[in-house]
Every structure is written in structure tokens, then in C-alpha cells.
Design an enzyme around this catalytic site. Structure first.
Site, PDB file in Angstrom:
ATOM      1  N   ASP A  86     -11.799   7.042 -25.798  1.00  0.00           N
ATOM      2  CA  ASP A  86     -11.069   7.373 -24.569  1.00  0.00           C
ATOM      3  C   ASP A  86     -11.174   8.874 -24.311  1.00  0.00           C
ATOM      4  OD1 ASP A  86      -9.461   7.174 -22.332  1.00  0.00           O
ATOM      5  OD2 ASP A  86      -7.799   6.181 -23.350  1.00  0.00           O
ATOM      6  N   GLY A 100      -3.481  10.496 -19.253  1.00  0.00           N
ATOM      7  CA  GLY A 100      -2.897   9.753 -18.151  1.00  0.00           C
ATOM      8  C   GLY A 100      -3.133  10.325 -16.772  1.00  0.00           C
ATOM      9  N   GLY A 102      -5.654  10.032 -15.245  1.00  0.00           N
ATOM     10  CA  GLY A 102      -6.394   8.994 -14.531  1.00  0.00           C
ATOM     11  C   GLY A 102      -5.492   7.827 -14.169  1.00  0.00           C
ATOM     12  N   GLU A 108      -3.602   2.513 -21.738  1.00  0.00           N
ATOM     13  CA  GLU A 108      -4.367   3.307 -22.713  1.00  0.00           C
ATOM     14  C   GLU A 108      -3.602   3.429 -24.029  1.00  0.00           C
ATOM     15  OE1 GLU A 108      -7.006   6.319 -19.962  1.00  0.00           O
ATOM     16  OE2 GLU A 108      -4.948   6.856 -20.389  1.00  0.00           O
ATOM     17  N   LYS A 126     -10.790  20.746 -22.609  1.00  0.00           N
ATOM     18  CA  LYS A 126      -9.607  19.940 -22.913  1.00  0.00           C
ATOM     19  C   LYS A 126      -8.834  20.473 -24.127  1.00  0.00           C
ATOM     20  CE  LYS A 126     -10.605  17.144 -19.566  1.00  0.00           C
ATOM     21  NZ  LYS A 126     -11.020  15.772 -19.653  1.00  0.00           N
TER      22      LYS A 126
END
Ligand code: 5RP
Length: 232
Positions: A86, A100, A102, A108, A126
Site C-alpha cells: 500500500d 487515507g 485517497g 485499507e 513521504k
């Protein structure tokens, strides 16, 4: 492909090396996962990986994976997943995550918790040292009475915005809930306590704080690919 997309693809390619024949795979959601799905689809077509079954974490991922010919199933049929790949919105050195953005955080997290191994892929952008400094924290709430949560979240120090659809109306998640984006201007002091506090509030369904869940994060930068692992 932009530089950032190329980095996402590099991280995705590194994660694909962890996929072996016959695995039940949790499939995350987002633009980085889209690269992973493409590479997985190609590997299945070429026969370099065989017999995997994917369990998607969102309607979007189910559609994307289906179009790429990846065989799909559900958590009901496969409640234990060998590996989930992920993306994330923030990754700390301890592998705590904000996820989240997305819009798929609830499914998820369910998929992550069903996984023997949970691997995060992303570009170096990130990586954070303090949570909440790059991304807002998405919080999924039930529709009924949702506006009552705004003042509560503001009382916790957040600037709150309801996630909108393209047409400007509040966006419903795959579960029919709303998502509130909570920006903490100075970051999040105590993510674990915040997560507990949010979960104690009626109407909050799930938070984008993924604490202690990831086993590995693959972060691609211009110079190299870093692999962070949780201590066993
Ligand atoms: C979706 C997510 C995504 O994994 C996260 O937002 C990262 O997305 P992207 O790979 O597009 O940057 O949590 O709910």
C-alpha cells in the site's frame, strides 16, 4: 512520466520482488499502488509470477486491478493475506503512518490488519520525522451528525475541512461515510493518544493513523531506494 512518478514506480518494482507464486495479496489504494498493480499485471501476463489472488482495499483498486487482469477475491473468502502493498501519506522512521488521503483508510486498515506482512511503498517525499507536518490526518466519520465533530476536532488543535467530490459536494467513502481532513499546524504531539481519543468518540469510524502496523517501507529517492524495516 514525471520524476515523482518514476520514483513511485521504482518503489513499486522493489515491492514486487517480495511477491511469490500463489500469494494472497492485499492491494492498497492510490497512485503509487497503481504502479504496483501495473507491474503485477505485467508479471502475471508474462508468467514470471503465477497464481496470485488480490484482495482490493477500495472500489477504485478493484476496478484498476480487474482491468489489468489480476484475479480478485474478498476478505470474506480470504481473511488472512500473505502480503499487502500500500502507499502512505507520511512515513516516520519507526514506520508509523498517516494514510487515507485517497479516501480509502477504513478498508485499507482492515486489509492491513488482516496481513501477515504490510509493506508501504512511496517516494522519499513521504518520509517525515514528526507526524502531521506534511499531510492532514484524514478521519472517517458517519454522515449523521458529522458537523458536530468539527468543533470537537478544532478543540484538539486541528484545522478541519470536509473532503469534497469533484462537483464540490461532500465526498462519500466506499463505506458511505464522510472524511474530515484535519491539519495540525504544528504536527501531532502524541499520535497514539490522539488515535485513542478519536476512537472513543461516537461517530468516528476510523482514523488515518496507522501505528505499529507496517513491517517495511520502501522509499525511492533520486539517488537510491531506502528500505526501512520494523525491528523483529
Ligand atoms: C489512500 C491512501 C494512499 O495510499 C495514500 O494517500 C498515498 O497515495 P499516493 O500513492 O497517491 O500518494 O492512503 O487512502
Amino acid at each position: 512520466m514525471t520524476d515523482t512518478e518514476a520514483l513511485k514506480r521504482r518503489a513499486a518494482a522493489r515491492a514486487l520482488e517480495e511477491v511469490t507464486d500463489g500469494m494472497i495479496l492485499g492491494l492498497g489504494t492510490g497512485s503509487t499502488v497503481a504502479h504496483f498493480l501495473q507491474l503485477l499485471g505485467e508479471a502475471l501476463e508474462q508468467g514470471s509470477i503465477t497464481r496470485v489472488i488480490g484482495v482490493p482495499s477500495s472500489i477504485r483498486t478493484g476496478r484498476e486491478a480487474g482491468e489489468l487482469g489480476i484475479p480478485l477475491s474478498t476478505l470474506a473468502e480470504h481473511p488472512i493475506l500473505d502480503l499487502t502493498v500500500d502507499g502512505a501519506d507520511e512515513v516516520t522512521p519507526d514506520l508509523d503512518l498517516i494514510k487515507g488521503m485517497g479516501g480509502a483508510l477504513l478498508r485499507e486498515k482492515i486489509v492491513a490488519q488482516a496481513s501477515r506482512r504490510f509493506v508501504i511503498i512511496g517516494d522519499e517525499g513521504k518520509a517525515v520525522t514528526r507526524m502531521g507536518t506534511v499531510s492532514p490526518l484524514p478521519v472517517e466519520v458517519v454522515d449523521w451528525g458529522w458537523s458536530g465533530h468539527v468543533a470537537y476536532l478544532e478543540g484538539l488543535g486541528a484545522e478541519v475541512a470536509v473532503r469534497k467530490s469533484d462537483d464540490g459536494s461532500p465526498l462519500k467513502s466506499d463505506n458511505g461515510n464522510l472524511i474530515l481532513h484535519c491539519r495540525f499546524p504544528d504536527g501531532i504531539d502524541a499520535p497514539g493518544l490522539l488515535d485513542q481519543e478519536l476512537h472513543a468518540r461516537a461517530g468516528v469510524v476510523e482514523t488515518g493513523l496507522f501505528l505499529g502496523l507496517a513491517d517495511e517501507a520502501i522509499l525511492a529517492g533520486a539517488a537510491d531506494v531506502r528500505v526501512l524495516r520494523r525491528d523483529p
